[in-house]
Design a protein around this motif. Structure first.
Motif, PDB file in Angstrom:
ATOM      1  N   LEU A   1      13.696  31.355  58.734  1.00 55.35           N
ATOM      2  CA  LEU A   1      13.721  31.487  57.282  1.00 55.35           C
ATOM      3  C   LEU A   1      13.048  32.791  56.842  1.00 55.35           C
ATOM      4  N   VAL A   2      11.923  33.126  57.462  1.00 53.07           N
ATOM      5  CA  VAL A   2      11.247  34.392  57.159  1.00 53.07           C
ATOM      6  C   VAL A   2      12.161  35.566  57.497  1.00 53.07           C
ATOM      7  N   ALA A   3      12.879  35.487  58.611  1.00 51.22           N
ATOM      8  CA  ALA A   3      13.790  36.565  59.006  1.00 51.22           C
ATOM      9  C   ALA A   3      14.931  36.730  58.003  1.00 51.22           C
ATOM     10  N   ILE A   4      15.476  35.622  57.535  1.00 56.76           N
ATOM     11  CA  ILE A   4      16.567  35.692  56.552  1.00 56.76           C
ATOM     12  C   ILE A   4      16.074  36.370  55.272  1.00 56.76           C
ATOM     13  N   VAL A   5      14.931  35.929  54.775  1.00 58.75           N
ATOM     14  CA  VAL A   5      14.369  36.516  53.557  1.00 58.75           C
ATOM     15  C   VAL A   5      14.013  37.980  53.797  1.00 58.75           C
ATOM     16  N   GLY A   6      13.458  38.280  54.959  1.00 57.46           N
ATOM     17  CA  GLY A   6      13.116  39.657  55.282  1.00 57.46           C
ATOM     18  C   GLY A   6      14.309  40.570  55.345  1.00 57.46           C
ATOM     19  N   LEU A   7      15.410  40.090  55.906  1.00 56.23           N
ATOM     20  CA  LEU A   7      16.635  40.898  55.944  1.00 56.23           C
ATOM     21  C   LEU A   7      17.139  41.183  54.538  1.00 56.23           C
ATOM     22  N   LYS A   8      17.085  40.189  53.683  1.00 52.88           N
ATOM     23  CA  LYS A   8      17.498  40.391  52.291  1.00 52.88           C
ATOM     24  C   LYS A   8      16.583  41.412  51.620  1.00 52.88           C
ATOM     25  N   ALA A   9      15.303  41.253  51.813  1.00 56.01           N
ATOM     26  CA  ALA A   9      14.316  42.105  51.133  1.00 56.01           C
ATOM     27  C   ALA A   9      14.382  43.557  51.599  1.00 56.01           C
ATOM     28  N   THR A  10      14.800  43.785  52.821  1.00 57.00           N
ATOM     29  CA  THR A  10      14.806  45.146  53.369  1.00 57.00           C
ATOM     30  C   THR A  10      16.194  45.746  53.488  1.00 57.00           C
ATOM     31  N   SER A  11      17.185  45.100  52.877  1.00 59.39           N
ATOM     32  CA  SER A  11      18.566  45.563  53.022  1.00 59.39           C
ATOM     33  C   SER A  11      18.883  46.799  52.203  1.00 59.39           C
ATOM     34  N   GLY A  12      18.040  47.103  51.236  1.00 64.62           N
ATOM     35  CA  GLY A  12      18.311  48.247  50.377  1.00 64.62           C
ATOM     36  C   GLY A  12      19.346  47.967  49.302  1.00 64.62           C
ATOM     37  N   THR A  13      19.750  46.697  49.162  1.00 67.40           N
ATOM     38  CA  THR A  13      20.709  46.303  48.121  1.00 67.40           C
ATOM     39  C   THR A  13      20.042  45.256  47.244  1.00 67.40           C
ATOM     40  N   GLN A  14      20.625  45.064  46.072  1.00 67.40           N
ATOM     41  CA  GLN A  14      20.031  44.073  45.178  1.00 67.40           C
ATOM     42  C   GLN A  14      20.829  42.829  45.109  1.00 67.40           C
TER      43      GLN A  14
END
Length: 109
Positions: free
Chosen positions: A96-109
């Motif tokens: 779950l942390v990885a999923i949220v982290g990928l979203k947060a660091t994707s550079g997209t909104q």
């Protein structure tokens, strides 16, 4: 959250649905669960494809798979009485942390 992210989350939830649906198809021998599972597969892939038009494919795919894996594991524990152990819960938390982290660091909104 942009519409692409919303589509991706829905695609991931549909992946959970078809992954769990596979159990109910009994090898695609039960017609209704089989049709619903195939429909969820098609819809999930289509939404992933639409989301990937504007999201980085590596991020989109990883988040899609992560949502599916997390949801299938949790529902497996709830619906099919799969083991609920501290290590499993810990690693699901990491997922779950990885999923949220990928979203947060994707550079997209």
């Amino acid at each position: 959250m942009s519409s692409s992210w919303i589509l991706l989350v829905v695609a991931g939830l549909l992946e959970v649905g078809w992954a769990i649906g596979l159990k109910y198809t009994q090898g695609f021998t039960r017609p209704l669960p089989s049709v619903l599972t195939v429909a969820a597969i098609i819809a999930s892939m289509a939404l992933l494809s639409f989301a990937a038009k504007t999201l980085p494919i590596g991020t989109a795919y990883a988040v899609w798979v992560g949502i599916g894996a997390f949801g299938a594991a949790v529902l497996g524990m709830v619906l099919f009485h799969e083991p609920v152990t501290a290590p499993r819960l810990f690693f699901l938390g990491l997922l779950l942390v990885a999923i949220v982290g990928l979203k947060a660091t994707s550079g997209t909104q």
